[in-house]
Design a protein around this motif. Structure first.
Motif, PDB file in Angstrom:
ATOM      1  N   SER A  78      -0.429 -10.132   7.381  1.00 31.55           N
ATOM      2  CA  SER A  78       0.266  -9.137   8.197  1.00 31.55           C
ATOM      3  C   SER A  78       0.469  -7.798   7.484  1.00 31.55           C
ATOM      4  N   GLN A 126      -2.833  -8.356  -0.498  1.00 31.01           N
ATOM      5  CA  GLN A 126      -4.074  -8.642   0.220  1.00 31.01           C
ATOM      6  C   GLN A 126      -4.129 -10.078   0.727  1.00 31.01           C
ATOM      7  N   HIS A 167      -0.078  -4.086   6.173  1.00 36.05           N
ATOM      8  CA  HIS A 167      -0.697  -2.883   6.707  1.00 36.05           C
ATOM      9  C   HIS A 167      -1.682  -2.311   5.700  1.00 36.05           C
ATOM     10  N   ASP A 168      -2.773  -1.766   6.224  1.00 36.97           N
ATOM     11  CA  ASP A 168      -3.799  -1.187   5.361  1.00 36.97           C
ATOM     12  C   ASP A 168      -3.262  -0.035   4.523  1.00 36.97           C
ATOM     13  N   ASP A 169      -2.295   0.710   5.054  1.00 37.62           N
ATOM     14  CA  ASP A 169      -1.777   1.849   4.302  1.00 37.62           C
ATOM     15  C   ASP A 169      -1.072   1.413   3.021  1.00 37.62           C
ATOM     16  N   LYS A 212      -3.844   0.947  -4.296  1.00 37.24           N
ATOM     17  CA  LYS A 212      -5.122   1.295  -4.922  1.00 37.24           C
ATOM     18  C   LYS A 212      -5.100   2.721  -5.463  1.00 37.24           C
ATOM     19  N   ILE A 216      -2.018  -1.186   1.163  1.00 36.88           N
ATOM     20  CA  ILE A 216      -3.117  -1.493   0.248  1.00 36.88           C
ATOM     21  C   ILE A 216      -3.707  -0.205  -0.314  1.00 36.88           C
ATOM     22  N   VAL A 217      -3.905   0.768   0.529  1.00 36.14           N
ATOM     23  CA  VAL A 217      -4.452   2.055   0.092  1.00 36.14           C
ATOM     24  C   VAL A 217      -3.519   2.717  -0.914  1.00 36.14           C
ATOM     25  N   ASP A 218      -2.221   2.644  -0.673  1.00 39.25           N
ATOM     26  CA  ASP A 218      -1.246   3.240  -1.589  1.00 39.25           C
ATOM     27  C   ASP A 218      -1.315   2.585  -2.970  1.00 39.25           C
TER      28      ASP A 218
END
Length: 58
Positions: A29, A25, A31-33, A39, A35-37
């Protein structure tokens, strides 16, 4: 492996994912995916920890 040892292992992995999440976080640069993974994996571990704790209390 005993339940206590398994819980300790899961809690360690959960802490490692928390550290990894903070690192990811902090990088602009990322990717949001990703971070989602992380979490999602943390949540699965937390659910397993809670389930094991509930099972040992019965």
């Amino acid at each position: 492996m005993s339940i206590d040892a398994h819980l300790a292992t899961l809690e360690k992995k959960h802490g490692e994912l928390e550290a990894q999440l903070r690192t990811v976080q902090s990088q602009p640069s990322v990717h949001d995916d990703m971070i989602v993974d992380i979490k999602r994996r943390k949540l699965r571990l937390k659910d397993e920890i809670n389930r094991l704790r509930a099972d040992t209390q019965h």
